[in-house]
Enzyme design. Structure first.
Site, PDB file in Angstrom:
ATOM      1  N   ARG A 114       0.828  -1.210   0.000  1.00 50.09           N
ATOM      2  CA  ARG A 114       0.000   0.000   0.000  1.00 50.09           C
ATOM      3  C   ARG A 114       0.859   1.256   0.000  1.00 50.09           C
ATOM      4  O   ARG A 114       1.023   1.917  -1.021  1.00 50.09           O
ATOM      5  CB  ARG A 114      -0.939  -0.009   1.212  1.00 50.09           C
ATOM      6  CG  ARG A 114      -2.136   0.951   1.084  1.00 50.09           C
ATOM      7  CD  ARG A 114      -1.831   2.405   1.366  1.00 50.09           C
ATOM      8  NE  ARG A 114      -1.328   2.654   2.714  1.00 50.09           N
ATOM      9  CZ  ARG A 114      -0.926   3.845   3.135  1.00 50.09           C
ATOM     10  NH1 ARG A 114      -0.952   4.894   2.322  1.00 50.09           N
ATOM     11  NH2 ARG A 114      -0.453   4.005   4.362  1.00 50.09           N
ATOM     12  N   CYS A 149       6.971   9.930  -0.463  1.00 52.54           N
ATOM     13  CA  CYS A 149       5.867  10.787  -0.053  1.00 52.54           C
ATOM     14  C   CYS A 149       5.640  11.821  -1.138  1.00 52.54           C
ATOM     15  O   CYS A 149       6.527  12.636  -1.418  1.00 52.54           O
ATOM     16  CB  CYS A 149       6.164  11.477   1.274  1.00 52.54           C
ATOM     17  SG  CYS A 149       4.856  12.625   1.793  1.00 52.54           S
ATOM     18  N   ASN A 185      10.275   3.945   2.576  1.00 48.03           N
ATOM     19  CA  ASN A 185      10.262   3.463   3.953  1.00 48.03           C
ATOM     20  C   ASN A 185      11.527   2.659   4.228  1.00 48.03           C
ATOM     21  O   ASN A 185      12.201   2.193   3.314  1.00 48.03           O
ATOM     22  CB  ASN A 185       9.044   2.559   4.174  1.00 48.03           C
ATOM     23  CG  ASN A 185       7.738   3.270   3.940  1.00 48.03           C
ATOM     24  OD1 ASN A 185       7.221   3.930   4.815  1.00 48.03           O
ATOM     25  ND2 ASN A 185       7.191   3.114   2.735  1.00 48.03           N
TER      26      ASN A 185
END
Length: 417
Positions: free
Chosen positions: A41, A355, A364
């Site tokens: 996701r 982002c 991440n």
């Protein structure tokens, strides 16, 4: 929004009188760390190249066979929200990636992949309409081999957990795991994997659906990301939580830019993060993931933030940490979190992600890097780092991107020599 004095005494005055026993807060033994895989996701929606539905489903299926127990699978975006966001080019791709989440949800509910353990699949819902869409999809799908009403599932909020043994109770409180009995002894790369629960006849269907909601630690980021103030976003969250709880659905919260904002800079007030986190917990959120969305966090500021959260009565068991590795500080900050007693961390296979609202924010922390680091410190995750490394290389190839996991590449080099 309540005063910090009120927040400090949330637990003392009995605002939350019972301990939750959901998938996000089940007791964990000393040294056991839970990893929430966010690649399917949070990772994929921020990648430049679109990915086919079948490839996304295969990614989730592969991850389900590594020992992971929590996987972010998709997002439910309300239709009326799409035209407004499509005016912003930086998030157009994110919407395209989220568009197939209903298909992912239907597939996982009706035909969940085989797994070593029961798995909780998480779906981001940005507003009430998103949750309503998820519920409609859920009502239209018959789960594969639904559980008997008399069977016990430790991940089901309707059934009480098995009482821990006296020894487990003694070990339940987190303890520092930066050393082992023999400091020179290195655990295997699959620490905890051999002791993981073996596959059984119910493991392929015993799944749980969880939703996540989000807000931000700064007004500027909240406005850019959700077109509303922090207070307005918390009001939206409260409505979502109320509906989710009426359907016995666990809720996870995110507080973005907790250690640095692309608009307001790196000095985000820890007291602001603590107040927002307490607000989410007080409205019924089961766990809050405090996110370093921009990767600006450093060890001293991470430590200060965690101390502030503790000082206002927020328990470590109610928290997770979500680090991006923009400045190469994610693992350092993870160790700070471990020393403070945090036992849940988010990560993304292959370091997928970024982002759209923060220029330069890389992915991440890679799941391979996180797992390898945790195992080297003596922690148990139940995750097979060899399998994760193979998946990271595979999905990186599918996306025509470099594999951002240093540990993953090293593990593969060892495996293939």
């Amino acid at each position: 929004m309540r005063s910090m004095r009120t927040v400090r005494h949330l637990r003392a005055v009995g605002c939350r009188t019972s301990r939750r026993c959901l998938s996000t807060t089940s007791p964990r033994l000393t040294g056991e760390v839970r990893i929430v895989e966010v690649g399917p996701r949070d990772g994929l929606q921020n990648e430049k190249k679109s990915i086919e539905l079948n490839t996304k489903l295969e990614l989730i299926s592969r991850l389900a066979q590594t020992g992971l127990r929590n996987i972010e699978a998709g997002s439910f975006v309300a239709p009326k929200w799409v035209p407004q966001v499509l005016q912003k080019p930086q998030v157009t791709h994110s919407l395209l990636q989220m568009a197939n989440s209903a298909d992912v949800f239907n597939h996982l509910l009706g035909h969940p992949p085989a797994s070593l353990h029961p798995i909780t699949y998480n779906y981001l819902v940005p507003n009430l309409k998103g949750l309503q869409n998820l519920l409609r999809a859920s009502d239209s799908v018959q789960p594969a081999n639904p559980r008997s009403e008399h069977s016990h599932n430790p991940h089901d909020p309707k059934t009480p957990p098995t009482p821990p043994s006296p020894k487990e109770q003694e070990e339940a409180e987190p303890a520092p795991i930066t050393s082992t009995e023999d400091p020179n002894e290195m655990p295997s790369d699959t620490s905890g994997f051999k002791d993981a629960v073996k596959p059984d006849s119910s493991s392929a269907t015993d799944t749980q659906t969880e939703i996540s909601i989000f807000t931000a630690a700064t007004e500027a980021f909240s406005k850019a990301n959700t077109n509303c103030s922090i207070a307005e976003s918390l009001t939206r969250c409260k409505d979502i939580v109320a509906l989710a709880k009426s359907r016995d659905i666990p809720v996870r919260g995110y507080v973005s830019v907790a250690l640095g904002c692309p608009y307001e800079g790196p000095d985000v007030a820890p007291s602001q993060v603590a107040e927002i986190t307490a607000s989410l917990l007080e409205m019924g959120v089961d766990e809050v993931s405090v996110a370093d969305t921009t990767g600006m966090g450093t060890a001293p500021r991470t430590r200060d933030l965690l101390k502030t959260l503790s000082s206002v009565g927020i328990a470590n068991q109610d928290l997770a940490l979500h680090f991006h590795d923009t400045y190469g500080q994610a693992l350092v900050n993870t160790v700070v979190g471990l020393e403070h007693g945090i036992r849940t961390f988010d990560s993304s296979v292959g370091g997928l992600g970024g982002c759209p609202f923060s220029k330069g924010a890389t992915g991440n922390i890679a799941t391979e890097d996180l797992v390898y680091c945790l195992h080297s410190l003596g922690a148990t995750t139940g995750v097979n780092v060899d399998k994760i490394a193979e998946i990271g290389a595979w999905i990186s190839t599918k996306l025509d991107r470099s594999n951002d996991s240093r540990a993953g590449k090293a593990v593969l080099a060892r495996l293939h020599t």
